[in-house]
Design a protein around this motif. Structure first.
Motif, PDB file in Angstrom:
ATOM      1  N   TYR A   8     -10.897   9.667 -93.061  1.00  0.00           N
ATOM      2  CA  TYR A   8     -12.261   9.981 -92.648  1.00  0.00           C
ATOM      3  C   TYR A   8     -12.587  11.453 -92.786  1.00  0.00           C
ATOM      4  O   TYR A   8     -13.743  11.848 -92.665  1.00  0.00           O
ATOM      5  N   SER A  26      -3.945  10.317 -81.080  1.00  0.00           N
ATOM      6  CA  SER A  26      -4.432   9.086 -80.451  1.00  0.00           C
ATOM      7  C   SER A  26      -4.271   7.982 -81.474  1.00  0.00           C
ATOM      8  O   SER A  26      -4.400   8.220 -82.672  1.00  0.00           O
ATOM      9  N   SER A  27      -4.001   6.781 -81.001  1.00  0.00           N
ATOM     10  CA  SER A  27      -3.931   5.659 -81.932  1.00  0.00           C
ATOM     11  C   SER A  27      -4.585   4.433 -81.314  1.00  0.00           C
ATOM     12  O   SER A  27      -4.575   4.253 -80.096  1.00  0.00           O
ATOM     13  N   ASN A  28      -5.196   3.644 -82.175  1.00  0.00           N
ATOM     14  CA  ASN A  28      -5.775   2.372 -81.782  1.00  0.00           C
ATOM     15  C   ASN A  28      -5.135   1.314 -82.657  1.00  0.00           C
ATOM     16  O   ASN A  28      -5.087   1.459 -83.874  1.00  0.00           O
ATOM     17  N   THR A  86      -5.829   1.279 -77.253  1.00  0.00           N
ATOM     18  CA  THR A  86      -5.819   2.686 -77.650  1.00  0.00           C
ATOM     19  C   THR A  86      -4.865   3.418 -76.726  1.00  0.00           C
ATOM     20  O   THR A  86      -4.834   3.160 -75.521  1.00  0.00           O
ATOM     21  N   LEU A 107      -5.740   2.886 -86.327  1.00  0.00           N
ATOM     22  CA  LEU A 107      -6.530   4.111 -86.420  1.00  0.00           C
ATOM     23  C   LEU A 107      -5.723   5.228 -85.783  1.00  0.00           C
ATOM     24  O   LEU A 107      -5.096   5.028 -84.731  1.00  0.00           O
ATOM     25  N   PHE A 108      -5.720   6.387 -86.417  1.00  0.00           N
ATOM     26  CA  PHE A 108      -5.026   7.544 -85.857  1.00  0.00           C
ATOM     27  C   PHE A 108      -5.984   8.723 -85.841  1.00  0.00           C
ATOM     28  O   PHE A 108      -6.749   8.932 -86.778  1.00  0.00           O
ATOM     29  N   GLY A 109      -5.906   9.487 -84.752  1.00  0.00           N
ATOM     30  CA  GLY A 109      -6.770  10.643 -84.617  1.00  0.00           C
ATOM     31  C   GLY A 109      -6.052  11.792 -83.954  1.00  0.00           C
ATOM     32  O   GLY A 109      -4.961  11.633 -83.401  1.00  0.00           O
ATOM     33  N   ASN A 157      -9.280  14.272 -80.403  1.00  0.00           N
ATOM     34  CA  ASN A 157     -10.348  13.320 -80.069  1.00  0.00           C
ATOM     35  C   ASN A 157     -11.275  12.984 -81.232  1.00  0.00           C
ATOM     36  O   ASN A 157     -12.451  12.662 -81.031  1.00  0.00           O
ATOM     37  N   TRP A 208     -11.219  10.529 -84.804  1.00  0.00           N
ATOM     38  CA  TRP A 208     -10.489   9.578 -85.637  1.00  0.00           C
ATOM     39  C   TRP A 208     -10.368  10.163 -87.039  1.00  0.00           C
ATOM     40  O   TRP A 208     -11.364  10.554 -87.640  1.00  0.00           O
ATOM     41  N   ARG A 209      -9.147  10.216 -87.559  1.00  0.00           N
ATOM     42  CA  ARG A 209      -8.879  10.870 -88.842  1.00  0.00           C
ATOM     43  C   ARG A 209      -8.561   9.906 -89.978  1.00  0.00           C
ATOM     44  O   ARG A 209      -9.041  10.089 -91.089  1.00  0.00           O
ATOM     45  N   GLN A 240      -7.325   5.599 -91.135  1.00  0.00           N
ATOM     46  CA  GLN A 240      -7.203   4.189 -90.791  1.00  0.00           C
ATOM     47  C   GLN A 240      -6.320   3.518 -91.832  1.00  0.00           C
ATOM     48  O   GLN A 240      -6.458   3.763 -93.026  1.00  0.00           O
TER      49      GLN A 240
END
Length: 156
Positions: A14, A51-53, A71, A137-139, A142, A144-145, A147
């Motif tokens: 992203y 962060s991960s979802n 998440t 998803l990883f960010g 804060n 999201w970077r 997917q």
């Protein structure tokens, strides 16, 4: 005995100034053996917060949410996770063939080298046959970077 395999992978960045996927593909390693090959080139390091979802979707006339969507603070989880959970199953599986086997900070590219789906990964979480998508998803900071979507076909 169930037989599962990867059938597709899609990687999205992203924010191209943060990182880009140099490699995102499936490799045929042998008869019916498919491995994930992934290389995320990171341009902004060190990464101190992640962060991960993690979501699991099942195909029913398109992919629909199935059983799991969470998440979490990936750095904290990697450091403290001892109990059995779906996140731990996924992280342990990825750690066997990647350089994601330590806690933050991450000061290097992320590489997954020929990760093969093994039915033993899901011993404690039996899934009925069907087609599933694991969406990750990883960010950082804060935002999201990246997917990564991996499709798995589970057959009996």
């Amino acid at each position: 005995m169930p037989k599962s395999r990867f059938t597709n992978i899609i990687c999205k960045s992203y924010n191209k100034t943060f990182g880009e996927f140099e490699t995102c593909k499936l490799n045929v390693l042998g008869r019916g053996v498919i491995g994930v090959q992934l290389h995320l080139k990171l341009y902004i390091v060190p990464i101190n917060t992640v962060s991960s979802n993690l979501s699991v979707l099942r195909r029913y006339n398109g992919f629909k949410p199935f059983m799991y969507n969470t998440t979490l603070d990936f750095c904290k989880f990697a450091k403290q996770s001892k109990k059995l959970s779906f996140e731990k199953l996924v992280l342990d599986a990825i750690a066997t063939k990647s350089n994601l086997n330590h806690t933050c900070p991450y000061t290097h590219d992320i590489i997954v080298n020929n990760l093969v789906f093994n039915d033993n990964f899901l011993q404690s979480l039996p899934l009925p046959q069907g087609e599933y998508k694991i969406q990750m998803l990883f960010g950082s900071d804060n935002i999201w970077r990246v997917q990564v979507d991996i499709v798995i076909l589970r057959e009996e």
